[in-house]
Design a protein around this motif. Structure first.
Motif, PDB file in Angstrom:
ATOM      1  N   GLY A  25       0.833  -1.217   0.000  1.00  0.00           N
ATOM      2  CA  GLY A  25       0.000   0.000   0.000  1.00  0.00           C
ATOM      3  C   GLY A  25       0.857   1.251   0.000  1.00  0.00           C
ATOM      4  N   LYS A  26       0.300   2.366   0.496  1.00  0.00           N
ATOM      5  CA  LYS A  26       0.985   3.668   0.402  1.00  0.00           C
ATOM      6  C   LYS A  26       1.794   3.927   1.662  1.00  0.00           C
ATOM      7  N   VAL A  27       3.046   4.308   1.446  1.00  0.00           N
ATOM      8  CA  VAL A  27       3.945   4.606   2.567  1.00  0.00           C
ATOM      9  C   VAL A  27       4.027   6.113   2.755  1.00  0.00           C
ATOM     10  N   THR A  28       3.799   6.575   3.978  1.00  0.00           N
ATOM     11  CA  THR A  28       4.080   7.984   4.295  1.00  0.00           C
ATOM     12  C   THR A  28       5.057   8.004   5.456  1.00  0.00           C
ATOM     13  N   ARG A  29       5.762   9.138   5.613  1.00  0.00           N
ATOM     14  CA  ARG A  29       6.827   9.236   6.607  1.00  0.00           C
ATOM     15  C   ARG A  29       6.499  10.305   7.646  1.00  0.00           C
ATOM     16  N   ALA A  30       7.078  10.158   8.844  1.00  0.00           N
ATOM     17  CA  ALA A  30       6.909  11.175   9.892  1.00  0.00           C
ATOM     18  C   ALA A  30       8.111  11.112  10.829  1.00  0.00           C
ATOM     19  N   PRO A  31       8.469  12.259  11.451  1.00  0.00           N
ATOM     20  CA  PRO A  31       9.542  12.247  12.449  1.00  0.00           C
ATOM     21  C   PRO A  31       9.071  11.476  13.677  1.00  0.00           C
ATOM     22  N   GLY A  32       9.913  10.555  14.147  1.00  0.00           N
ATOM     23  CA  GLY A  32       9.456   9.605  15.162  1.00  0.00           C
ATOM     24  C   GLY A  32       9.329  10.136  16.567  1.00  0.00           C
ATOM     25  N   ARG A  33      10.172  11.123  16.944  1.00  0.00           N
ATOM     26  CA  ARG A  33      10.221  11.457  18.381  1.00  0.00           C
ATOM     27  C   ARG A  33       8.922  12.123  18.868  1.00  0.00           C
ATOM     28  N   ASN A  34       8.277  12.885  18.014  1.00  0.00           N
ATOM     29  CA  ASN A  34       7.079  13.621  18.463  1.00  0.00           C
ATOM     30  C   ASN A  34       5.796  13.146  17.791  1.00  0.00           C
ATOM     31  N   LEU A  35       5.747  11.877  17.412  1.00  0.00           N
ATOM     32  CA  LEU A  35       4.558  11.345  16.742  1.00  0.00           C
ATOM     33  C   LEU A  35       3.351  11.478  17.671  1.00  0.00           C
ATOM     34  N   LYS A  36       2.215  11.953  17.111  1.00  0.00           N
ATOM     35  CA  LYS A  36       1.013  12.166  17.929  1.00  0.00           C
ATOM     36  C   LYS A  36      -0.129  11.290  17.421  1.00  0.00           C
ATOM     37  N   ALA A  37      -1.179  11.163  18.269  1.00  0.00           N
ATOM     38  CA  ALA A  37      -2.328  10.303  17.931  1.00  0.00           C
ATOM     39  C   ALA A  37      -2.918  10.706  16.575  1.00  0.00           C
ATOM     40  N   GLU A  38      -2.992  12.027  16.333  1.00  0.00           N
ATOM     41  CA  GLU A  38      -3.608  12.450  15.063  1.00  0.00           C
ATOM     42  C   GLU A  38      -2.766  12.046  13.850  1.00  0.00           C
ATOM     43  N   ASP A  39      -1.451  11.886  14.080  1.00  0.00           N
ATOM     44  CA  ASP A  39      -0.582  11.492  12.949  1.00  0.00           C
ATOM     45  C   ASP A  39      -0.858  10.056  12.505  1.00  0.00           C
ATOM     46  N   VAL A  40      -1.277   9.217  13.474  1.00  0.00           N
ATOM     47  CA  VAL A  40      -1.415   7.783  13.169  1.00  0.00           C
ATOM     48  C   VAL A  40      -2.880   7.372  13.011  1.00  0.00           C
ATOM     49  N   ALA A  41      -3.800   8.342  13.150  1.00  0.00           N
ATOM     50  CA  ALA A  41      -5.237   8.018  13.236  1.00  0.00           C
ATOM     51  C   ALA A  41      -5.704   7.095  12.110  1.00  0.00           C
ATOM     52  N   ASP A  42      -5.261   7.359  10.858  1.00  0.00           N
ATOM     53  CA  ASP A  42      -5.834   6.532   9.775  1.00  0.00           C
ATOM     54  C   ASP A  42      -4.808   5.538   9.227  1.00  0.00           C
ATOM     55  N   ALA A  43      -3.742   5.300   9.986  1.00  0.00           N
ATOM     56  CA  ALA A  43      -2.734   4.324   9.529  1.00  0.00           C
ATOM     57  C   ALA A  43      -3.199   2.904   9.843  1.00  0.00           C
ATOM     58  N   ASP A  44      -2.824   1.976   8.979  1.00  0.00           N
ATOM     59  CA  ASP A  44      -3.084   0.554   9.227  1.00  0.00           C
ATOM     60  C   ASP A  44      -1.838  -0.121   9.824  1.00  0.00           C
ATOM     61  N   VAL A  45      -0.673   0.354   9.349  1.00  0.00           N
ATOM     62  CA  VAL A  45       0.611  -0.228   9.790  1.00  0.00           C
ATOM     63  C   VAL A  45       1.497   0.912  10.271  1.00  0.00           C
ATOM     64  N   LEU A  46       2.110   0.734  11.445  1.00  0.00           N
ATOM     65  CA  LEU A  46       2.993   1.756  12.013  1.00  0.00           C
ATOM     66  C   LEU A  46       4.389   1.155  12.186  1.00  0.00           C
ATOM     67  N   LEU A  47       5.382   1.766  11.555  1.00  0.00           N
ATOM     68  CA  LEU A  47       6.771   1.284  11.640  1.00  0.00           C
ATOM     69  C   LEU A  47       7.595   2.368  12.323  1.00  0.00           C
ATOM     70  N   VAL A  48       8.156   1.994  13.491  1.00  0.00           N
ATOM     71  CA  VAL A  48       8.837   3.007  14.314  1.00  0.00           C
ATOM     72  C   VAL A  48      10.279   2.596  14.605  1.00  0.00           C
ATOM     73  N   ARG A  49      10.996   3.523  15.262  1.00  0.00           N
ATOM     74  CA  ARG A  49      12.301   3.228  15.827  1.00  0.00           C
ATOM     75  C   ARG A  49      12.224   3.523  17.322  1.00  0.00           C
ATOM     76  N   SER A  50      13.347   3.522  18.017  1.00  0.00           N
ATOM     77  CA  SER A  50      13.289   3.534  19.492  1.00  0.00           C
ATOM     78  C   SER A  50      12.762   4.837  20.071  1.00  0.00           C
ATOM     79  N   ILE A  51      12.677   5.875  19.264  1.00  0.00           N
ATOM     80  CA  ILE A  51      12.335   7.196  19.819  1.00  0.00           C
ATOM     81  C   ILE A  51      10.828   7.447  19.845  1.00  0.00           C
ATOM     82  N   THR A  52      10.012   6.502  19.414  1.00  0.00           N
ATOM     83  CA  THR A  52       8.555   6.680  19.433  1.00  0.00           C
ATOM     84  C   THR A  52       7.948   5.819  20.539  1.00  0.00           C
ATOM     85  N   GLN A  53       7.245   6.466  21.471  1.00  0.00           N
ATOM     86  CA  GLN A  53       6.548   5.730  22.532  1.00  0.00           C
ATOM     87  C   GLN A  53       5.238   5.206  21.937  1.00  0.00           C
ATOM     88  N   VAL A  54       5.099   3.883  21.843  1.00  0.00           N
ATOM     89  CA  VAL A  54       3.891   3.279  21.261  1.00  0.00           C
ATOM     90  C   VAL A  54       3.039   2.732  22.395  1.00  0.00           C
TER      91      VAL A  54
END
Ligand SMILES: NC(=O)C1=CN([C@@H]2O[C@H](COP(=O)(O)OP(=O)(O)OC[C@H]3O[C@@H](n4cnc5c(N)ncnc54)[C@H](O)[C@@H]3O)[C@@H](O)[C@H]2O)C=CC1
Ligand SMILES: O=C(O)C(=O)[C@H](O)COP(=O)(O)O
Length: 376
Positions: A25-54
């Motif tokens: 599907g479609k890949v979009t990018r975001a800076p990981g350290r300050n990811l917010k709920a609204e950034d991920v609201a319509d995502a199906d798959v979330l790929l992070v690194r250590s700086i994102t609190q999930v």
């Protein structure tokens, strides 16, 4: 791979996501350290690194079905929440372990050269003997080093491990490779505090490339003032991206959490998440990892004298990262934190040499032990 029109949101600092995941599907990018709920609201798959609190705060109002962290550590992931909400998960165990081993060996050889000690005459203590610590143990033993191991969870069922205090009292070089565990039977938060640091041997070299809070950083400063003989190498920091300037100035080598930052390790991490997502959807992986790893030209190694130090300096020069981080220490705290993340985001290409290097058969056994294949 079936195009499922998935919305895949990935950390901006993760290589080859489009190349590997666009089939889903479609890949979009975001800076990981300050990811917010609204950034991920319509995502199906979330790929992070250590700086994102999930956790619930990030995902509760989202449609995320699968979370992947392209890291070994998982202390930034609320795995119980994912299980309770039927969200698939994978980390990337071992993806960058070889890079950490090369970081540690390079630091040891650099400091042996600077302080005039023979690495072979030292006793090595590894705290946390998993993917990273286990590889380091093998390398050290192939180099003929004396090795002590501490890993209480493994010691419950296996022989060959020493109590922590015994290791601290006997090792000349101590390498910390534990996850950050804040509770339970064997917590690692402040595993080393003042009382542990005070028993270290004269001239002991302490390397932390695991998680910063495993060592009480204030204790490093306090004991470090009483014990000018102690040598510190810190790749990870208790309050990163904040770096304590006084502590950094007390260290022999500092770096911005990049011990595992080889290009190979990062690509391997992304690939391991592709494998996990394919399993999640019961699909086969379209291409092997080798198709995504750029060729690396190691021929320059031939032109250099093949002493372990010169080889290790060619593989990875810790002082380059040390200098880049030290240049940020005079910044105001917010700027320093931003600079820490920028150093990691803009990290230069570093290739793992591990067993990729084939040296002529007259190369010394010590070089073979450094992880190089010897030509038949
Ligand atoms: N600085 C960097 O760039 C990198 C840092 N890391 C960090 O290093 C850690 C270790 O990585 P891996 O070896 O792949 O993880 P791992 O999970 O394979 O091994 C960790 C080992 O620590 C042991 N352990 C747990 N609690 C302990 C305790 N209280 N005392 C001593 N040992 C304990 C475990 O039994 C396990 O054998 C990761 O969790 C991650 O936080 C990993 C990769 C890169
Ligand atoms: O794999 C781990 O665990 C690490 O510590 C990685 O080096 C973390 O790298 P980032 O995810 O912070 O880029």
């Amino acid at each position: 791979m079936q195009n499922r029109n998935l919305k895949i949101l990935a950390d901006e600092n993760m290589p080859m996501v489009e190349a590997m995941f666009s089939g889903f599907g479609k890949v979009t990018r975001a800076p990981g350290r300050n990811l917010k709920a609204e950034d991920v609201a319509d995502a199906d798959v979330l790929l992070v690194r250590s700086i994102t609190q999930v956790n619930a705060a990030l995902l509760d109002s989202s449609s995320v079905k699968f979370v992947g962290t392209a890291t070994i550590g998982t202390d930034h992931i609320d795995q119980n929440y994912l299980v309770q909400n039927g969200i698939g998960f994978s980390n990337a165990p071992g993806c960058n372990a070889d890079a950490v081993v090369e970081y540690v060996l390079s630091c040891i050889y650099a400091l042996a050269d600077k302080h005039g000690f023979d690495p072979k005459q030292r006793t090595y203590g590894i705290i946390g003997v998993g993917n990273v610590g286990g590889r380091l143990e093998k390398r050290f033993k192939r180099l003929g080093f004396k090795v002590l191991l501490n890993d209480p969870p493994r010691a419950e069922n296996e022989e060959g491990f020493a109590p922590l205090n015994e290791l601290l009292e006997q090792a000349d070089v101590i390498c910390l490779h534990t996850p950050l565990i804040c509770d339970g039977k064997h917590p690692t938060q402040h595993l080393l505090s003042e009382s542990e640091l005070r028993v270290l041997k004269p001239g002991c070299l302490l390397i932390n490339a695991g998680r910063g809070p495993a060592i009480d950083n204030q204790a490093l400063l306090t004991v470090g003032e009483e014990r000018p003989d102690l040598l510190y190498v810190l790749d990870v920091w208790e309050f990163e991206p904040a770096v304590n300037r006084k502590l950094a100035e007390r260290c022999e080598i500092v770096s911005p959490h990049i011990a595992g930052y080889s290009l190979d390790g990062k690509i391997r991490g992304t690939y391991m998440l592709l494998e996990a997502l394919c399993r999640f959807f019961n699909e086969s992986v379209p291409q092997p990892l080798a198709n995504y790893l750029p060729e690396s030209d190691l021929s320059f190694i031939e032109q250099e004298s093949r002493t372990p130090l010169s080889i290790m300096q060619l593989i990875y020069d810790p002082y380059a990262d040390d200098q880049r981080l030290r240049e940020t220490l005079g910044l105001e705290s917010d700027e320093q934190r931003k600079a820490f993340d920028l150093l990691r985001k803009n990290y230069p290409v570093r290739r793992e040499f591990g067993s990729m290097t084939v040296l002529p058969s007259d190369a010394s056994g010590e070089l073979a032990a450094l992880g190089f294949q010897i030509a038949d």
